[in-house]
Design a protein around this motif. Sequence first.
Motif, PDB file in Angstrom:
ATOM      1  N   GLU A   1       0.572  -1.220   0.142  1.00 23.36           N
ATOM      2  CA  GLU A   1       0.048  -0.127   0.034  1.00 23.36           C
ATOM      3  C   GLU A   1       0.942   1.307   0.132  1.00 23.36           C
ATOM      4  O   GLU A   1       0.556   2.131  -0.561  1.00 23.36           O
ATOM      5  CB  GLU A   1      -0.999   0.070   1.193  1.00 23.36           C
ATOM      6  CG  GLU A   1      -2.208  -1.073   1.218  1.00 23.36           C
ATOM      7  CD  GLU A   1      -3.092  -1.052   2.404  1.00 23.36           C
ATOM      8  OE1 GLU A   1      -2.503  -0.080   3.339  1.00 23.36           O
ATOM      9  OE2 GLU A   1      -3.705  -1.826   2.332  1.00 23.36           O
TER      10      GLU A   1
ATOM     11  N   GLN B   1       3.841   1.518  -1.206  1.00 23.44           N
ATOM     12  CA  GLN B   1       4.444   1.527  -2.561  1.00 23.44           C
ATOM     13  C   GLN B   1       3.391   2.340  -3.505  1.00 23.44           C
ATOM     14  O   GLN B   1       3.798   2.913  -4.388  1.00 23.44           O
ATOM     15  CB  GLN B   1       4.939   0.270  -2.958  1.00 23.44           C
ATOM     16  CG  GLN B   1       6.200  -0.159  -2.576  1.00 23.44           C
ATOM     17  CD  GLN B   1       6.560  -1.916  -2.852  1.00 23.44           C
ATOM     18  OE1 GLN B   1       5.775  -2.516  -3.618  1.00 23.44           O
ATOM     19  NE2 GLN B   1       7.808  -2.001  -2.725  1.00 23.44           N
ATOM     20  N   VAL B   2       2.304   1.646  -3.454  1.00 22.11           N
ATOM     21  CA  VAL B   2       1.043   2.203  -4.360  1.00 22.11           C
ATOM     22  C   VAL B   2       1.017   3.831  -4.270  1.00 22.11           C
ATOM     23  O   VAL B   2       0.893   4.701  -5.090  1.00 22.11           O
ATOM     24  CB  VAL B   2      -0.259   1.374  -4.122  1.00 22.11           C
ATOM     25  CG1 VAL B   2      -1.358   2.023  -4.659  1.00 22.11           C
ATOM     26  CG2 VAL B   2       0.065   0.104  -4.732  1.00 22.11           C
ATOM     27  N   ARG B   3       1.020   4.112  -2.745  1.00 23.99           N
ATOM     28  CA  ARG B   3       0.798   5.450  -2.384  1.00 23.99           C
ATOM     29  C   ARG B   3       1.949   6.433  -2.989  1.00 23.99           C
ATOM     30  O   ARG B   3       1.819   7.375  -3.743  1.00 23.99           O
ATOM     31  CB  ARG B   3       0.814   5.890  -0.767  1.00 23.99           C
ATOM     32  CG  ARG B   3      -0.846   5.606  -0.470  1.00 23.99           C
ATOM     33  CD  ARG B   3      -0.843   6.213   0.820  1.00 23.99           C
ATOM     34  NE  ARG B   3       0.036   5.293   1.981  1.00 23.99           N
ATOM     35  CZ  ARG B   3      -0.344   4.515   2.753  1.00 23.99           C
ATOM     36  NH1 ARG B   3      -1.655   3.826   2.368  1.00 23.99           N
ATOM     37  NH2 ARG B   3       0.260   3.992   3.437  1.00 23.99           N
ATOM     38  N   ASP B   4       3.074   5.587  -2.759  1.00 23.91           N
ATOM     39  CA  ASP B   4       4.426   6.470  -3.521  1.00 23.91           C
ATOM     40  C   ASP B   4       4.327   6.664  -4.983  1.00 23.91           C
ATOM     41  O   ASP B   4       4.681   7.655  -5.473  1.00 23.91           O
ATOM     42  CB  ASP B   4       5.495   5.616  -2.965  1.00 23.91           C
ATOM     43  CG  ASP B   4       6.984   6.345  -3.225  1.00 23.91           C
ATOM     44  OD1 ASP B   4       6.919   7.402  -3.052  1.00 23.91           O
ATOM     45  OD2 ASP B   4       7.654   5.629  -3.995  1.00 23.91           O
ATOM     46  N   LEU B   5       3.956   5.526  -5.552  1.00 20.62           N
ATOM     47  CA  LEU B   5       3.877   5.518  -6.980  1.00 20.62           C
ATOM     48  C   LEU B   5       2.810   6.460  -7.525  1.00 20.62           C
ATOM     49  O   LEU B   5       3.061   7.273  -8.601  1.00 20.62           O
ATOM     50  CB  LEU B   5       3.739   4.163  -7.806  1.00 20.62           C
ATOM     51  CG  LEU B   5       4.963   3.249  -7.408  1.00 20.62           C
ATOM     52  CD1 LEU B   5       4.664   1.882  -7.973  1.00 20.62           C
ATOM     53  CD2 LEU B   5       6.112   3.791  -8.189  1.00 20.62           C
ATOM     54  N   THR B   6       1.567   6.234  -6.949  1.00 24.73           N
ATOM     55  CA  THR B   6       0.550   7.213  -7.081  1.00 24.73           C
ATOM     56  C   THR B   6       0.962   8.979  -7.142  1.00 24.73           C
ATOM     57  O   THR B   6       0.884   9.810  -7.993  1.00 24.73           O
ATOM     58  CB  THR B   6      -0.447   7.145  -6.249  1.00 24.73           C
ATOM     59  OG1 THR B   6      -1.111   5.811  -6.561  1.00 24.73           O
ATOM     60  CG2 THR B   6      -1.718   8.032  -6.564  1.00 24.73           C
ATOM     61  N   GLU B   7       1.640   9.032  -5.954  1.00 29.75           N
ATOM     62  CA  GLU B   7       2.226  10.593  -5.726  1.00 29.75           C
ATOM     63  C   GLU B   7       3.295  10.943  -6.707  1.00 29.75           C
ATOM     64  O   GLU B   7       3.273  12.023  -7.421  1.00 29.75           O
ATOM     65  CB  GLU B   7       2.800  10.756  -4.183  1.00 29.75           C
ATOM     66  CG  GLU B   7       3.255  12.090  -3.795  1.00 29.75           C
ATOM     67  CD  GLU B   7       1.879  13.020  -3.762  1.00 29.75           C
ATOM     68  OE1 GLU B   7       2.277  14.186  -4.136  1.00 29.75           O
ATOM     69  OE2 GLU B   7       0.969  12.468  -3.581  1.00 29.75           O
ATOM     70  N   ARG B   8       4.281  10.165  -7.095  1.00 31.17           N
ATOM     71  CA  ARG B   8       4.948  10.223  -8.200  1.00 31.17           C
ATOM     72  C   ARG B   8       4.431  10.473  -9.675  1.00 31.17           C
ATOM     73  O   ARG B   8       4.822  11.343 -10.225  1.00 31.17           O
ATOM     74  CB  ARG B   8       6.248   9.264  -8.152  1.00 31.17           C
ATOM     75  CG  ARG B   8       7.030   9.444  -7.002  1.00 31.17           C
ATOM     76  CD  ARG B   8       8.047   8.036  -6.685  1.00 31.17           C
ATOM     77  NE  ARG B   8       8.885   7.946  -7.869  1.00 31.17           N
ATOM     78  CZ  ARG B   8       9.560   6.982  -8.235  1.00 31.17           C
ATOM     79  NH1 ARG B   8       9.527   5.883  -6.962  1.00 31.17           N
ATOM     80  NH2 ARG B   8      10.610   6.547  -9.097  1.00 31.17           N
ATOM     81  N   TYR B   9       3.476   9.707  -9.557  1.00 30.43           N
ATOM     82  CA  TYR B   9       2.623   9.985 -11.032  1.00 30.43           C
ATOM     83  C   TYR B   9       1.889  10.996 -11.028  1.00 30.43           C
ATOM     84  O   TYR B   9       2.206  11.879 -12.191  1.00 30.43           O
ATOM     85  CB  TYR B   9       1.624   8.642 -11.090  1.00 30.43           C
ATOM     86  CG  TYR B   9       0.502   8.958 -12.257  1.00 30.43           C
ATOM     87  CD1 TYR B   9       1.095   8.773 -13.675  1.00 30.43           C
ATOM     88  CD2 TYR B   9      -0.557   9.327 -12.048  1.00 30.43           C
ATOM     89  CE1 TYR B   9       0.086   8.859 -14.800  1.00 30.43           C
ATOM     90  CE2 TYR B   9      -1.397   9.715 -13.100  1.00 30.43           C
ATOM     91  CZ  TYR B   9      -1.350   9.255 -14.252  1.00 30.43           C
ATOM     92  OH  TYR B   9      -2.016   9.548 -15.251  1.00 30.43           O
ATOM     93  N   ARG B  10       1.331  11.741  -9.959  1.00 30.56           N
ATOM     94  CA  ARG B  10       0.838  13.004 -10.057  1.00 30.56           C
ATOM     95  C   ARG B  10       1.796  14.252 -10.230  1.00 30.56           C
ATOM     96  O   ARG B  10       1.367  14.960 -10.899  1.00 30.56           O
ATOM     97  CB  ARG B  10       0.060  12.893  -8.629  1.00 30.56           C
ATOM     98  CG  ARG B  10      -1.330  12.362  -8.397  1.00 30.56           C
ATOM     99  CD  ARG B  10      -2.194  12.661  -7.198  1.00 30.56           C
ATOM    100  NE  ARG B  10      -3.124  11.643  -7.092  1.00 30.56           N
ATOM    101  CZ  ARG B  10      -3.724  10.997  -6.213  1.00 30.56           C
ATOM    102  NH1 ARG B  10      -3.008  11.470  -4.907  1.00 30.56           N
ATOM    103  NH2 ARG B  10      -4.648  10.404  -6.229  1.00 30.56           N
ATOM    104  N   LYS B  11       2.809  13.974  -9.381  1.00 31.29           N
ATOM    105  CA  LYS B  11       3.999  15.099  -9.527  1.00 31.29           C
ATOM    106  C   LYS B  11       4.361  15.018 -11.111  1.00 31.29           C
ATOM    107  O   LYS B  11       4.625  16.030 -11.557  1.00 31.29           O
ATOM    108  CB  LYS B  11       5.020  14.831  -8.800  1.00 31.29           C
ATOM    109  CG  LYS B  11       4.525  14.986  -7.353  1.00 31.29           C
ATOM    110  CD  LYS B  11       5.956  15.052  -6.430  1.00 31.29           C
ATOM    111  CE  LYS B  11       5.706  14.989  -4.962  1.00 31.29           C
ATOM    112  NZ  LYS B  11       6.859  14.839  -4.018  1.00 31.29           N
TER     113      LYS B  11
END
Length: 196
Positions: A44, A46-56
């Motif tokens: 979870e 990792q998913v949050r981190d990847l989602t945040e990086r995607y948004r940035k």
Amino acid sequence: SPCAFSTAAQQRSTGDECGPEDPREEPKHPLSDCALEHKAIKLEEQVRDLTERYRKALADSENVRRRTQKFVEDAKLFGIQSFCRDLVEVADILEKTAESAAGHAGPSDPNPTLKKIYEGLSLIEAKLQSVFAKHGLHKMNPVGGRYDPYDHEIICHVPAEGLQPGTVALVTQDGYKLHGRTIRHALVGVAVEAQE
């Protein structure tokens, strides 16, 4: 021994002994509920981190797109800037020539040719200013306004007779703006308080 082999084969077929080949065998190290929960939490995160990086990354690409679009729009508007700088010098010469012809072609002057030359120069000057305006190039008229270092260049100081100090009193060379951006500073005289 053949007997031991047959006994082992019989036990496997009857299911009395579960060997490592038995598909029903449970893993040797089963994951506990705690370990599974820990692994789920990590996933979870990792998913949050990847989602945040995607948004940035998405926001960065949108910013780059906007900056590029602004750059293209500015290039369209101000691409003629150096051409306009050259043309305003021609406009200055034309204006001075028209003023000179006006000085020689007075109302009592019997020379109709000089009068026609003056009228022709005036028409050309008016048309040139109209073309300038069509393309967003405007002459500044700073006389009486406040001195602005972004638009004006001081060439002299003039005693403030009826003007507030810091006010533009005279213009020796017209300034021009292209779509609100100064492309040539006006050369001005600024009013100052008289020293006694």
